[in-house]
Design a protein around this motif. Structure first.
Motif, PDB file in Angstrom:
ATOM      1  N   THR A  56       0.855  -1.187   0.000  1.00 15.10           N
ATOM      2  CA  THR A  56       0.000   0.000   0.000  1.00 15.10           C
ATOM      3  C   THR A  56       0.890   1.236   0.000  1.00 15.10           C
ATOM      4  O   THR A  56       2.023   1.197   0.487  1.00 15.10           O
ATOM      5  CB  THR A  56      -0.929   0.050   1.225  1.00 15.10           C
ATOM      6  OG1 THR A  56      -0.132  -0.004   2.406  1.00 15.10           O
ATOM      7  CG2 THR A  56      -1.897  -1.106   1.222  1.00 15.10           C
ATOM      8  N   HIS A  58       0.965   5.762   0.208  1.00 17.30           N
ATOM      9  CA  HIS A  58       0.282   7.010   0.551  1.00 17.30           C
ATOM     10  C   HIS A  58       1.210   8.160   0.184  1.00 17.30           C
ATOM     11  O   HIS A  58       2.388   8.176   0.556  1.00 17.30           O
ATOM     12  CB  HIS A  58      -0.037   7.063   2.044  1.00 17.30           C
ATOM     13  CG  HIS A  58      -0.658   8.350   2.472  1.00 17.30           C
ATOM     14  ND1 HIS A  58      -1.950   8.671   2.161  1.00 17.30           N
ATOM     15  CD2 HIS A  58      -0.154   9.402   3.163  1.00 17.30           C
ATOM     16  CE1 HIS A  58      -2.220   9.863   2.650  1.00 17.30           C
ATOM     17  NE2 HIS A  58      -1.136  10.333   3.274  1.00 17.30           N
ATOM     18  N   GLU A  60       1.739  12.321   0.181  1.00 15.01           N
ATOM     19  CA  GLU A  60       1.300  13.559   0.820  1.00 15.01           C
ATOM     20  C   GLU A  60       2.166  14.710   0.318  1.00 15.01           C
ATOM     21  O   GLU A  60       3.383  14.711   0.500  1.00 15.01           O
ATOM     22  CB  GLU A  60       1.430  13.431   2.340  1.00 15.01           C
ATOM     23  CG  GLU A  60       0.848  14.595   3.100  1.00 15.01           C
ATOM     24  CD  GLU A  60       0.902  14.343   4.592  1.00 15.01           C
ATOM     25  OE1 GLU A  60       1.136  15.307   5.325  1.00 15.01           O
ATOM     26  OE2 GLU A  60       0.717  13.185   5.018  1.00 15.01           O
ATOM     27  N   THR A  72       4.902   7.281   1.343  1.00 15.57           N
ATOM     28  CA  THR A  72       5.035   6.177   2.291  1.00 15.57           C
ATOM     29  C   THR A  72       4.548   4.908   1.609  1.00 15.57           C
ATOM     30  O   THR A  72       3.427   4.856   1.110  1.00 15.57           O
ATOM     31  CB  THR A  72       4.184   6.439   3.549  1.00 15.57           C
ATOM     32  OG1 THR A  72       4.555   7.695   4.099  1.00 15.57           O
ATOM     33  CG2 THR A  72       4.398   5.352   4.571  1.00 15.57           C
ATOM     34  N   SER A  74       4.059   0.822   2.295  1.00 17.49           N
ATOM     35  CA  SER A  74       4.016  -0.190   3.368  1.00 17.49           C
ATOM     36  C   SER A  74       3.898  -1.572   2.764  1.00 17.49           C
ATOM     37  O   SER A  74       3.170  -1.777   1.798  1.00 17.49           O
ATOM     38  CB  SER A  74       2.810   0.061   4.275  1.00 17.49           C
ATOM     39  OG  SER A  74       2.877   1.356   4.820  1.00 17.49           O
TER      40      SER A  74
END
Length: 78
Positions: A56, A58, A60, A72, A74
């Motif tokens: 996954t 993300h 920002e 990020t 993961s």
């Protein structure tokens, strides 16, 4: 087909290398660095997916400059 036509099966092509100059623009180095960086990240993600991990990510945006951003990623075992 070459054998049936009575011609040689091998062909050798060799040209003598010639020295030459290459023009490099200023944005070439950052482009190469980005390619290597994202290639390494992509390779890591593909390897993890192949080994059964769930990946996954993300993103920002932290500001107007690219180094203010945060990505990020993961990895979790399924």
């Amino acid at each position: 087909m070459m054998r049936m036509a009575g011609k040689d099966l091998e062909r050798t092509f060799y040209t003598q290398p010639k020295p030459d100059s290459v023009t490099v623009k200023q944005d070439t180095a950052p482009g190469l660095m980005a390619t290597v960086k994202y290639g390494a990240i992509g390779g890591t993600i593909l390897f993890a997916l192949d080994k059964g991990y769930e990946v996954t990510g993300h993103f920002e945006a932290g500001g107007p400059l690219p180094f203010d951003d945060q990505l990020t990623i993961s990895f979790a075992r399924r």
